[in-house]
Design a protein around this motif. Structure first.
Motif, PDB file in Angstrom:
ATOM      1  N   VAL A   1      10.219  -3.534   8.844  1.00 37.41           N
ATOM      2  CA  VAL A   1       9.433  -4.151   7.444  1.00 37.41           C
ATOM      3  C   VAL A   1      10.135  -5.405   7.119  1.00 37.41           C
ATOM      4  O   VAL A   1      11.550  -5.648   7.179  1.00 37.41           O
ATOM      5  CB  VAL A   1       9.750  -3.049   6.234  1.00 37.41           C
ATOM      6  CG1 VAL A   1       9.179  -3.558   4.771  1.00 37.41           C
ATOM      7  CG2 VAL A   1       8.970  -1.613   6.661  1.00 37.41           C
TER       8      VAL A   1
ATOM      9  N   TYR B   1       1.184   3.549   1.877  1.00 40.88           N
ATOM     10  CA  TYR B   1       1.249   4.035   3.349  1.00 40.88           C
ATOM     11  C   TYR B   1       1.270   2.925   4.235  1.00 40.88           C
ATOM     12  O   TYR B   1       0.456   1.942   3.958  1.00 40.88           O
ATOM     13  CB  TYR B   1       0.572   5.287   3.906  1.00 40.88           C
ATOM     14  CG  TYR B   1      -0.980   4.819   3.883  1.00 40.88           C
ATOM     15  CD1 TYR B   1      -1.506   4.401   5.106  1.00 40.88           C
ATOM     16  CD2 TYR B   1      -1.543   5.308   2.858  1.00 40.88           C
ATOM     17  CE1 TYR B   1      -2.894   4.212   5.116  1.00 40.88           C
ATOM     18  CE2 TYR B   1      -2.908   5.077   3.093  1.00 40.88           C
ATOM     19  CZ  TYR B   1      -3.623   4.633   4.051  1.00 40.88           C
ATOM     20  OH  TYR B   1      -4.933   4.229   3.864  1.00 40.88           O
ATOM     21  N   GLY B   2       1.934   2.956   5.237  1.00 38.98           N
ATOM     22  CA  GLY B   2       2.156   1.718   6.175  1.00 38.98           C
ATOM     23  C   GLY B   2       3.202   1.946   7.344  1.00 38.98           C
ATOM     24  O   GLY B   2       3.662   3.210   7.506  1.00 38.98           O
ATOM     25  N   ALA B   3       3.750   0.909   7.680  1.00 37.69           N
ATOM     26  CA  ALA B   3       5.174   0.934   8.532  1.00 37.69           C
ATOM     27  C   ALA B   3       6.304   1.625   8.105  1.00 37.69           C
ATOM     28  O   ALA B   3       6.910   2.202   8.807  1.00 37.69           O
ATOM     29  CB  ALA B   3       5.343  -0.532   8.900  1.00 37.69           C
ATOM     30  N   TYR B   4       6.026   2.136   6.843  1.00 39.40           N
ATOM     31  CA  TYR B   4       7.381   2.434   6.010  1.00 39.40           C
ATOM     32  C   TYR B   4       7.124   3.944   5.639  1.00 39.40           C
ATOM     33  O   TYR B   4       7.656   4.690   4.941  1.00 39.40           O
ATOM     34  CB  TYR B   4       7.660   1.484   4.594  1.00 39.40           C
ATOM     35  CG  TYR B   4       6.355   1.167   4.181  1.00 39.40           C
ATOM     36  CD1 TYR B   4       5.663   2.082   3.295  1.00 39.40           C
ATOM     37  CD2 TYR B   4       5.755  -0.136   4.379  1.00 39.40           C
ATOM     38  CE1 TYR B   4       4.483   1.736   2.737  1.00 39.40           C
ATOM     39  CE2 TYR B   4       4.634  -0.623   3.801  1.00 39.40           C
ATOM     40  CZ  TYR B   4       3.944   0.357   2.986  1.00 39.40           C
ATOM     41  OH  TYR B   4       2.512  -0.059   2.254  1.00 39.40           O
ATOM     42  N   THR B   5       5.966   4.469   5.905  1.00 32.13           N
ATOM     43  CA  THR B   5       5.559   6.133   5.713  1.00 32.13           C
ATOM     44  C   THR B   5       6.562   6.874   5.806  1.00 32.13           C
ATOM     45  O   THR B   5       6.985   7.709   4.981  1.00 32.13           O
ATOM     46  CB  THR B   5       4.076   6.247   6.214  1.00 32.13           C
ATOM     47  OG1 THR B   5       3.101   5.442   6.045  1.00 32.13           O
ATOM     48  CG2 THR B   5       3.966   7.799   5.860  1.00 32.13           C
TER      49      THR B   5
ATOM     50  N   PRO C   1       0.752  -1.371  -0.011  1.00 29.24           N
ATOM     51  CA  PRO C   1      -0.042   0.020   0.056  1.00 29.24           C
ATOM     52  C   PRO C   1       0.762   1.224   0.138  1.00 29.24           C
ATOM     53  O   PRO C   1       2.268   1.179   0.230  1.00 29.24           O
ATOM     54  CB  PRO C   1      -0.846  -0.044   1.096  1.00 29.24           C
ATOM     55  CG  PRO C   1      -0.630  -1.659   1.718  1.00 29.24           C
ATOM     56  CD  PRO C   1       0.546  -2.193   1.214  1.00 29.24           C
TER      57      PRO C   1
END
Length: 177
Positions: A94, A57-61, A55
């Motif tokens: 991640v 956005y997520g933990a890596y935004t 997606p």
């Protein structure tokens, strides 16, 4: 965590872009990078056919925002920005396959700028299996998006004949700009 401070605070600009309401600070091994408030980002630039896997956005935004900033500033080279992105992804937990696929994607997007022979080897080691793994789902999703667009177009044509609408449906968005 390498990012200093509290919650990420952003303001939506439109359907794709966001603006940082507060600065984001990343403490690297030897350098500190500050993404200033007001910086415009699209989070992770993921082609639409792949958002089911990664997606936007997520933990890596925060890592994606930092990467966008480093590419638009002259603080580090493109290859270093991509490497810092991969390191930040690791620091945020991640998973290794996703982290390496995201790194390979940004390396391709940046045309392997500043790549060493080792970078190219690691890239091929990640990219080739990723392409094999992703080929079928990407084709299926892309075909489904095109079929959905054709169905929308058909309904638009029927509505147009009956004079209920004037604007055609938007063309399918298969990649991000």
């Amino acid at each position: 965590m390498p990012f200093v401070g509290g919650a990420l605070v952003v303001e939506e600009l439109d359907g794709k872009f966001w603006k940082l309401a507060e600065s984001v600070v990343y403490q690297g091994e030897t350098q500190e990078f500050t993404v200033p408030a007001g910086f415009r980002t699209d989070f992770a630039s993921v082609p639409r056919a792949l958002v089911w896997l990664i997606p936007r956005y997520g933990a890596y935004t925060r890592a994606a925002i930092l990467h966008d900033y480093l590419l638009h500033s002259d603080e580090v080279s493109t290859a270093d920005a991509d490497g810092i992105f991969r390191r930040a992804l690791r620091e945020f937990g991640v998973t290794k396959p996703r982290r390496w696929m995201m790194w390979a994607a940004v390396r391709v997007a940046n045309r392997l700028a500043g790549a060493t022979l080792g970078d190219i080897g690691r890239f091929l080691l990640v990219a080739v299996p990723s392409v094999v793994f992703l080929a079928v789902p990407v084709v299926v999703v892309t075909v489904a998006l095109c079929i959905f667009w054709l169905v929308e177009l058909l309904f638009w044509a029927v509505a147009r004949v009956s004079r209920r609408t004037a604007a055609p449906p938007p063309k399918p968005q298969l990649k991000t700009a």
